[in-house]
Design a protein around this motif. Structure first.
Motif, PDB file in Angstrom:
ATOM      1  N   ALA A   1      29.909  67.642  38.690  1.00 33.16           N
ATOM      2  CA  ALA A   1      30.019  66.185  38.867  1.00 33.16           C
ATOM      3  C   ALA A   1      29.115  65.438  37.898  1.00 33.16           C
ATOM      4  O   ALA A   1      29.462  64.357  37.409  1.00 33.16           O
ATOM      5  N   GLU A   2      27.959  66.035  37.589  1.00 36.58           N
ATOM      6  CA  GLU A   2      26.997  65.377  36.713  1.00 36.58           C
ATOM      7  C   GLU A   2      27.540  65.148  35.308  1.00 36.58           C
ATOM      8  O   GLU A   2      27.013  64.341  34.560  1.00 36.58           O
ATOM      9  N   GLN A   3      28.583  65.898  34.942  1.00 38.49           N
ATOM     10  CA  GLN A   3      29.126  65.724  33.604  1.00 38.49           C
ATOM     11  C   GLN A   3      30.121  64.571  33.515  1.00 38.49           C
ATOM     12  O   GLN A   3      30.701  64.343  32.464  1.00 38.49           O
ATOM     13  N   SER A   4      30.327  63.874  34.615  1.00 40.07           N
ATOM     14  CA  SER A   4      31.303  62.780  34.581  1.00 40.07           C
ATOM     15  C   SER A   4      30.854  61.654  35.497  1.00 40.07           C
ATOM     16  O   SER A   4      29.787  61.710  36.104  1.00 40.07           O
ATOM     17  N   ALA A   5      31.717  60.657  35.614  1.00 42.40           N
ATOM     18  CA  ALA A   5      31.423  59.523  36.482  1.00 42.40           C
ATOM     19  C   ALA A   5      31.488  59.904  37.957  1.00 42.40           C
ATOM     20  O   ALA A   5      31.123  59.115  38.822  1.00 42.40           O
ATOM     21  N   VAL A   6      31.954  61.117  38.249  1.00 42.35           N
ATOM     22  CA  VAL A   6      32.060  61.549  39.649  1.00 42.35           C
ATOM     23  C   VAL A   6      30.696  61.535  40.348  1.00 42.35           C
ATOM     24  O   VAL A   6      30.579  61.173  41.510  1.00 42.35           O
ATOM     25  N   MET A   7      29.645  61.893  39.598  1.00 40.21           N
ATOM     26  CA  MET A   7      28.313  61.945  40.216  1.00 40.21           C
ATOM     27  C   MET A   7      27.905  60.587  40.775  1.00 40.21           C
ATOM     28  O   MET A   7      27.380  60.493  41.877  1.00 40.21           O
ATOM     29  N   ARG A   8      28.185  59.537  39.991  1.00 39.13           N
ATOM     30  CA  ARG A   8      27.827  58.186  40.422  1.00 39.13           C
ATOM     31  C   ARG A   8      28.529  57.842  41.737  1.00 39.13           C
ATOM     32  O   ARG A   8      27.955  57.270  42.646  1.00 39.13           O
ATOM     33  N   LEU A   9      29.804  58.220  41.802  1.00 35.86           N
ATOM     34  CA  LEU A   9      30.589  57.932  43.017  1.00 35.86           C
ATOM     35  C   LEU A   9      30.081  58.750  44.199  1.00 35.86           C
ATOM     36  O   LEU A   9      30.001  58.250  45.321  1.00 35.86           O
ATOM     37  N   LEU A  10      29.740  60.004  43.924  1.00 33.15           N
ATOM     38  CA  LEU A  10      29.219  60.847  44.999  1.00 33.15           C
ATOM     39  C   LEU A  10      27.918  60.265  45.551  1.00 33.15           C
ATOM     40  O   LEU A  10      27.726  60.188  46.759  1.00 33.15           O
ATOM     41  N   THR A  11      27.039  59.862  44.655  1.00 32.12           N
ATOM     42  CA  THR A  11      25.749  59.321  45.092  1.00 32.12           C
ATOM     43  C   THR A  11      25.946  58.045  45.912  1.00 32.12           C
ATOM     44  O   THR A  11      25.300  57.868  46.944  1.00 32.12           O
ATOM     45  N   ARG A  12      26.870  57.188  45.463  1.00 35.82           N
ATOM     46  CA  ARG A  12      27.151  55.962  46.235  1.00 35.82           C
ATOM     47  C   ARG A  12      27.612  56.318  47.636  1.00 35.82           C
ATOM     48  O   ARG A  12      27.193  55.731  48.629  1.00 35.82           O
ATOM     49  N   ARG A  13      28.491  57.298  47.692  1.00 34.67           N
ATOM     50  CA  ARG A  13      29.039  57.725  48.969  1.00 34.67           C
ATOM     51  C   ARG A  13      27.936  58.301  49.873  1.00 34.67           C
ATOM     52  O   ARG A  13      27.867  58.009  51.068  1.00 34.67           O
ATOM     53  N   VAL A  14      27.067  59.126  49.280  1.00 33.23           N
ATOM     54  CA  VAL A  14      25.982  59.756  50.039  1.00 33.23           C
ATOM     55  C   VAL A  14      25.047  58.681  50.605  1.00 33.23           C
ATOM     56  O   VAL A  14      24.709  58.694  51.795  1.00 33.23           O
ATOM     57  N   VAL A  15      24.650  57.737  49.774  1.00 37.04           N
ATOM     58  CA  VAL A  15      23.745  56.670  50.230  1.00 37.04           C
ATOM     59  C   VAL A  15      24.404  55.873  51.360  1.00 37.04           C
ATOM     60  O   VAL A  15      23.802  55.628  52.404  1.00 37.04           O
ATOM     61  N   ASP A  16      25.677  55.510  51.173  1.00 33.39           N
ATOM     62  CA  ASP A  16      26.404  54.761  52.219  1.00 33.39           C
ATOM     63  C   ASP A  16      26.426  55.533  53.537  1.00 33.39           C
ATOM     64  O   ASP A  16      26.107  54.989  54.592  1.00 33.39           O
ATOM     65  N   ASP A  17      26.824  56.795  53.449  1.00 29.91           N
ATOM     66  CA  ASP A  17      26.943  57.609  54.664  1.00 29.91           C
ATOM     67  C   ASP A  17      25.599  57.745  55.375  1.00 29.91           C
ATOM     68  O   ASP A  17      25.521  57.646  56.597  1.00 29.91           O
ATOM     69  N   VAL A  18      24.563  58.011  54.597  1.00 23.67           N
ATOM     70  CA  VAL A  18      23.269  58.290  55.218  1.00 23.67           C
ATOM     71  C   VAL A  18      22.673  57.029  55.840  1.00 23.67           C
ATOM     72  O   VAL A  18      22.165  57.067  56.959  1.00 23.67           O
ATOM     73  N   VAL A  19      22.773  55.903  55.153  1.00 21.03           N
ATOM     74  CA  VAL A  19      22.226  54.663  55.734  1.00 21.03           C
ATOM     75  C   VAL A  19      23.005  54.291  56.995  1.00 21.03           C
ATOM     76  O   VAL A  19      22.423  53.920  58.017  1.00 21.03           O
ATOM     77  N   GLU A  20      24.323  54.453  56.952  1.00 26.38           N
ATOM     78  CA  GLU A  20      25.123  54.169  58.143  1.00 26.38           C
ATOM     79  C   GLU A  20      24.729  55.102  59.295  1.00 26.38           C
ATOM     80  O   GLU A  20      24.610  54.684  60.458  1.00 26.38           O
ATOM     81  N   GLN A  21      24.504  56.368  58.963  1.00 28.61           N
ATOM     82  CA  GLN A  21      24.091  57.343  59.979  1.00 28.61           C
ATOM     83  C   GLN A  21      22.730  56.974  60.574  1.00 28.61           C
ATOM     84  O   GLN A  21      22.519  57.093  61.781  1.00 28.61           O
ATOM     85  N   LEU A  22      21.819  56.526  59.734  1.00 30.93           N
ATOM     86  CA  LEU A  22      20.493  56.107  60.229  1.00 30.93           C
ATOM     87  C   LEU A  22      20.638  54.958  61.229  1.00 30.93           C
ATOM     88  O   LEU A  22      19.950  54.934  62.251  1.00 30.93           O
ATOM     89  N   ALA A  23      21.546  54.029  60.922  1.00 26.18           N
ATOM     90  CA  ALA A  23      21.767  52.901  61.836  1.00 26.18           C
ATOM     91  C   ALA A  23      22.339  53.399  63.164  1.00 26.18           C
ATOM     92  O   ALA A  23      21.933  52.952  64.239  1.00 26.18           O
ATOM     93  N   LYS A  24      23.254  54.366  63.103  1.00 21.39           N
ATOM     94  CA  LYS A  24      23.844  54.917  64.336  1.00 21.39           C
ATOM     95  C   LYS A  24      22.788  55.634  65.166  1.00 21.39           C
ATOM     96  O   LYS A  24      22.735  55.482  66.388  1.00 21.39           O
ATOM     97  N   TRP A  25      21.970  56.449  64.508  1.00 23.46           N
ATOM     98  CA  TRP A  25      20.911  57.157  65.238  1.00 23.46           C
ATOM     99  C   TRP A  25      19.957  56.161  65.880  1.00 23.46           C
ATOM    100  O   TRP A  25      19.551  56.310  67.018  1.00 23.46           O
TER     101      TRP A  25
END
Ligand code: C2E
Ligand code: MG
Ligand code: MG
Ligand code: MG
Length: 289
Positions: free
Chosen positions: A81-105
């Motif tokens: 993923a690091e060799q393309s724009a996929v990494m940026r999208l993955l990181t955005r997704r990870v940050v979104d998921d984790v912050v949302e999860q923190l709010a749920k917890w």
């Protein structure tokens, strides 16, 4: 770049904007991954304070369940993923998921802190700092609940821009951990110059420390150095009781590893936390040490 895979399906993650469903390129080793957003999930591994056994946080770890290959090793996914724009999208997704999860917890009364791994290039623009600030505000999550794990590779490539990004995050209250310490271009300058809150001892040293005196020496000196600089130190890869006791004797603050728990989905973590009984290094007599 986000593309709809099917009507009503979550968007896919693809660096070139092509339709992921028409491609089989993802099965070739080294090819750009074509990832359906529904195949990506976060696992969480508890981090435990060694002296008290208290759970102090979790590390969020990316998992990709490929429809044919099953669980794909995240290191392989990230390398590609690091060799393309996929990494940026993955990181955005990870940050979104984790912050949302923190709010749920948090809504469920669980005051957890989560650490997110970021990749070298994620730190070369201010985008990630903007995204994190935005998500924390939107979900009403205190910045202290989030920590970023960065590796030294990020600093080697573009130290000034990386410093600017992590300084911004540090100022809003997001913790910064230096991950995999001792494996890369370890420089004591990094420990001195960066606004760090934590150093993570790489599992390659921790896994061997009960058998190999060199590994044990590296772990002990890393702990000593981190503590002398006022940083929290966390060991990863604690698989057995002996390692856990050695880390306690060496003054390590916290640990994660299979000895405590493997990474698991968020729902399993809640059940694990409900069952968990703190393990203290000296059983019921830890205050008599
Ligand atoms: P890391 O950040 O150093 O994560 C720690 C790794 O150690 C994880 O591997 C974890 O599952 C593993 N581990 C924890 N306890 C034990 C143990 O007791 N024994 C052993 N043998 N291993 C243990 P995992 O989940 O396979 O992730 C590998 C690497 O992939 C991570 O290393 C990190 O560099 C990267 N990664 C994972 N998720 C993400 C992500 O969301 N974004 C980015 N950029 N990188 C990620
Ligand atoms: Mg990490
Ligand atoms: Mg690590
Ligand atoms: Mg690693």
């Amino acid at each position: 770049v986000w593309s709809e895979t099917r009507a009503g399906a979550p968007p896919g993650l693809r660096g070139d904007g092509a339709d992921p469903t028409t491609s089989t390129a993802d099965d070739r080793p080294g090819a750009e991954p074509s990832i359906d957003a529904g195949e990506i999930m976060m696992y969480y591994q508890p981090q435990v304070a060694i002296a008290t056994g208290e759970v102090v946080g979790v590390e969020a770890l990316l998992r990709w369940r490929h429809p044919r290959r099953g669980m794909v090793d995240p290191e392989e996914l990230i390398r590609v993923a690091e060799q393309s724009a996929v990494m940026r999208l993955l990181t955005r997704r990870v940050v979104d998921d984790v912050v949302e999860q923190l709010a749920k917890w948090s809504a469920a009364g669980l005051a957890l802190r989560a650490a997110v791994n970021v990749s070298v290039r994620d730190l070369h623009t201010g985008e990630i700092a903007d995204q994190i600030a935005d998500r924390l505000a939107r979900y009403g999550v205190a910045p202290e609940r989030l920590q970023l794990e960065i590796t030294e590779g990020a600093l080697m490539a573009d130290p000034r821009r990386v410093l600017t990004t992590i300084t911004r995050l540090h100022r809003i209250g997001v913790g910064i951990a230096l991950d995999d310490f001792g494996t890369g271009y370890s420089s004591l300058q990094h420990l001195r110059r960066l606004p760090l809150s934590e150093v993570k001892v790489d599992r390659s040293f921790v896994l061997g420390m009960t058998e190999d005196t060199d590994d044990a020496a590296i772990v002990r000196s890393t702990i000593e150095l981190a503590k002398a600089l006022g940083l929290r130190v966390v060991a990863e890869g604690v698989e057995d009781e002996r390692t856990w006791r050695m880390l306690h004797a060496a003054g390590c603050d916290a640990a994660q590893g299979w000895f405590y728990a493997r990474p698991m989905p968020a729902e399993e973590l809640v059940a694990w936390l409900a069952r968990y009984r703190p393990l203290r290094p000296f059983g019921g007599h830890d205050d008599a040490e």
